[in-house]
Design an enzyme around this catalytic site. Structure first.
Site, PDB file in Angstrom:
ATOM      1  N   GLU A  31       0.837  -1.201   0.000  1.00 43.58           N
ATOM      2  CA  GLU A  31       0.000   0.000   0.000  1.00 43.58           C
ATOM      3  C   GLU A  31       0.877   1.258   0.000  1.00 43.58           C
ATOM      4  O   GLU A  31       1.816   1.351   0.793  1.00 43.58           O
ATOM      5  CB  GLU A  31      -0.909  -0.003   1.232  1.00 43.58           C
ATOM      6  N   ALA A  46     -21.295   4.087   2.274  1.00 39.32           N
ATOM      7  CA  ALA A  46     -21.397   3.129   3.388  1.00 39.32           C
ATOM      8  C   ALA A  46     -22.619   2.227   3.262  1.00 39.32           C
ATOM      9  O   ALA A  46     -23.241   1.857   4.257  1.00 39.32           O
ATOM     10  CB  ALA A  46     -21.408   3.875   4.734  1.00 39.32           C
ATOM     11  N   HIS A  49     -25.598  -2.534  -1.179  1.00 35.97           N
ATOM     12  CA  HIS A  49     -26.733  -2.489  -2.105  1.00 35.97           C
ATOM     13  C   HIS A  49     -27.385  -3.860  -2.250  1.00 35.97           C
ATOM     14  O   HIS A  49     -26.739  -4.901  -2.139  1.00 35.97           O
ATOM     15  CB  HIS A  49     -26.270  -2.007  -3.480  1.00 35.97           C
ATOM     16  N   LYS A 249     -26.253   6.297  -9.040  1.00 39.20           N
ATOM     17  CA  LYS A 249     -27.489   6.055  -8.307  1.00 39.20           C
ATOM     18  C   LYS A 249     -28.095   7.328  -7.744  1.00 39.20           C
ATOM     19  O   LYS A 249     -29.138   7.294  -7.096  1.00 39.20           O
ATOM     20  CB  LYS A 249     -27.234   5.030  -7.200  1.00 39.20           C
ATOM     21  N   SER A 337     -19.394   1.702  -7.530  1.00 38.50           N
ATOM     22  CA  SER A 337     -20.608   1.173  -6.921  1.00 38.50           C
ATOM     23  C   SER A 337     -21.243   0.144  -7.860  1.00 38.50           C
ATOM     24  O   SER A 337     -21.338   0.399  -9.070  1.00 38.50           O
ATOM     25  CB  SER A 337     -21.585   2.308  -6.656  1.00 38.50           C
ATOM     26  N   CYS A 399     -13.345  10.598  24.238  1.00 36.71           N
ATOM     27  CA  CYS A 399     -14.187  11.334  23.283  1.00 36.71           C
ATOM     28  C   CYS A 399     -15.601  11.382  23.834  1.00 36.71           C
ATOM     29  O   CYS A 399     -16.306  10.366  23.855  1.00 36.71           O
ATOM     30  CB  CYS A 399     -14.163  10.638  21.919  1.00 36.71           C
ATOM     31  N   CYS A 401     -18.194  13.157  22.654  1.00 37.43           N
ATOM     32  CA  CYS A 401     -19.230  13.149  21.612  1.00 37.43           C
ATOM     33  C   CYS A 401     -19.662  11.718  21.286  1.00 37.43           C
ATOM     34  O   CYS A 401     -20.846  11.430  21.133  1.00 37.43           O
ATOM     35  CB  CYS A 401     -18.726  13.819  20.337  1.00 37.43           C
TER      36      CYS A 401
END
Length: 475
Positions: A31, A46, A49, A249, A337, A399, A401
């Site tokens: 990578e 995310a 389908h 889409k 997608s 965190c 939140c």
């Protein structure tokens, strides 16, 4: 010498990587970035389908439907958030309803289960916040949502735990083929492998052309998004699409697995393969189009905008094949997608290609499919008390939140690859994903990374490259 080298640590490379570790093979992922899941796999809708959209007989259709069916069990094995919330494709007029009927028939032909065409009343019963001028919708109950970068990271971690290797910050600059592949990296080293998988996303054609005759082109397509605060998370419960166009889409509105709301993307063909910028004009257009679906979204509650690139190709399908002119070189390219949805099935397809090309697949009986991660706030009161007694760091919220504990951050660091950034931890266990976007917890996360990895705090970056936060003391 490796049996298989994989270029690219996105969801496709990660899926193939984990699948290969089910066999007694020496496998490596290469990578160019300093972490995994740094391209399309971290910036998308995310969504898993259902599979009603791809044309019958295409690789997209085959892999989408099979991949959708595989996702739930995979996410359980890997401790990744997943929810089968279902999707709606809404129509505003009779022309849209004709398109919806075509999608219904295509989905049935593809083997998608549970598809139904709903009346206006049935749609509004499911989603009362949608606009009143809709005519009907296609309902796909197998549609789902997932944490895409969490899923990719989990695949990589599980593959590594099962004996695979990961080389980060290692851009491929040249490939030679004699008996084996000799892969030259940007740091001057060379990796040798018997087989080579090209899962390089928007750079796949460039990798292909290093060793094969040109056979396709990758055309980057940018999509921008709004991420809304959790106060907007219940505007819709399904993933809601408008009817698709030739560019994709269309603008969708969907909840996320973590309780936020996502609005987007647009579709802009670009030339620059690392252009992740957003524009006021593009985002305003998204708001305008999304308002046809619902006007209930309060965009003052937007906590972040981002863009992602889709690796569209000049072919009208996924490219999953062994190169005709170079034996052992497998392209997995043009994975736009529904690429995320198809990834588990694509990995199986690659295994079949490698087997047919002569790779000996001896089963690894020590393969462990389970990768565990503690999601502290999802635990019962008794489970929380038990884990805090064992490790008091789970009792310290870093965190506020997202209610992420120090124990979760330390656990993520123990499993991580190489030099971890603040955003790397953010993608693994969510500190900084909330309303303040790391404004309060960021410095604490930086301190924890420095302490746990025994690194100077000034060397800890925000994300990739030289994104340093601290340079030294002022007093």
């Amino acid at each position: 010498m490796y049996d298989v080298a994989i270029i690219g640590a996105g969801v496709i490379g990660a899926s193939v990587f984990r699948e290969l570790t089910k066999y007694n093979l020496k496998v490596v992922v290469i990578e160019k970035e300093n972490d995994v899941s740094m391209g399309t796999s971290k910036a998308n809708s995310a969504i898993v389908h259902a599979g009603y959209d791809p044309k019958k007989g295409s690789l997209m259709a085959e892999y989408n439907v099979l991949g959708n069916e595989m996702f739930e069990s995979l996410c359980k094995e890997l401790s990744v958030p997943f929810e089968r919330n279902g999707s709606l494709i809404i129509g505003f007029n009779e022309e849209d309803m004709k398109t919806i009927e075509e999608l219904y028939n295509n989905g049935k032909n593809n083997g998608v289960k549970g598809l139904r065409i709903l009346s206006k009343e049935e749609v509004l019963e499911k989603e009362p916040n949608l606009e009143d001028n809709i005519v009907g919708a296609l309902y796909a109950p197998t549609g789902a949502i997932v944490g895409p970068f969490e899923y990719t990271i989990a695949l990589m971690e599980n593959g590594k735990d099962n004996g695979g290797e990961v080389k980060l910050s290692s851009e491929v600059v040249d490939i030679k083929k004699d008996e084996n592949f000799k892969i030259k990296l940007s740091n001057g080293s060379t990796i040798e492998s018997r087989y080579l998988i090209n899962a390089a996303g928007v750079f796949a054609d460039k990798i292909h052309n290093m060793v094969c005759e040109e056979s396709y082109k990758i055309l980057p397509r940018k999509g921008q998004y709004f991420v809304m605060d959790k106060s907007q998370g219940d505007v819709v419960s399904h993933t809601v699409f408008q009817c698709p166009s030739k560019l994709g889409k269309g603008i969708l509105i969907t909840p996320t697995v973590h309780g936020n709301l996502l609005v987007g993307p647009d579709a802009i063909d670009i030339e620059e393969r690392e252009d992740f910028s957003t524009s006021m004009e593009g985002l305003e257009k998204i708001r305008e189009i999304a308002s046809r679906t619902t006007k209930a979204v309060n965009y003052r509650e937007s906590i972040r905008n981002f863009s992602g690139l889709r690796a569209t190709s000049d072919r009208n399908d996924f490219i999953v094949e062994e190169a005709k002119d170079v034996k052992g070189f497998v392209d997995v390219a043009g994975i736009k997608s529904p690429g995320l949805s198809s990834a588990p099935a694509i990995a199986l397809g690659v295994i079949d290609i490698l087997k047919n090309s002569g790779l000996n697949l001896e089963v690894n009986h020590n393969f462990n499919p389970i990768r565990e991660q503690v999601h502290f706030m999802d635990l019962s009161k008794e489970e929380k008390e038990k884990i805090i007694r064992k490790d008091p760091r789970y009792g310290r919220i870093i965190c506020r939140c997202e209610n992420i504990t120090e124990g979760e951050i330390v656990d993520s660091l123990k499993r991580s690859f190489g030099n971890m950034s603040i955003d790397g931890i953010k993608r693994r266990c969510r500190p900084g994903m909330g309303r303040c976007q790391g404004g309060f917890c960021g410095p604490r996360v930086q301190e924890i990374i420095s302490r746990e990895l025994n690194k100077d705090i000034t060397s800890i970056t925000l994300d990739k490259g030289n994104s340093y936060i601290l340079t030294g003391k002022t007093k």
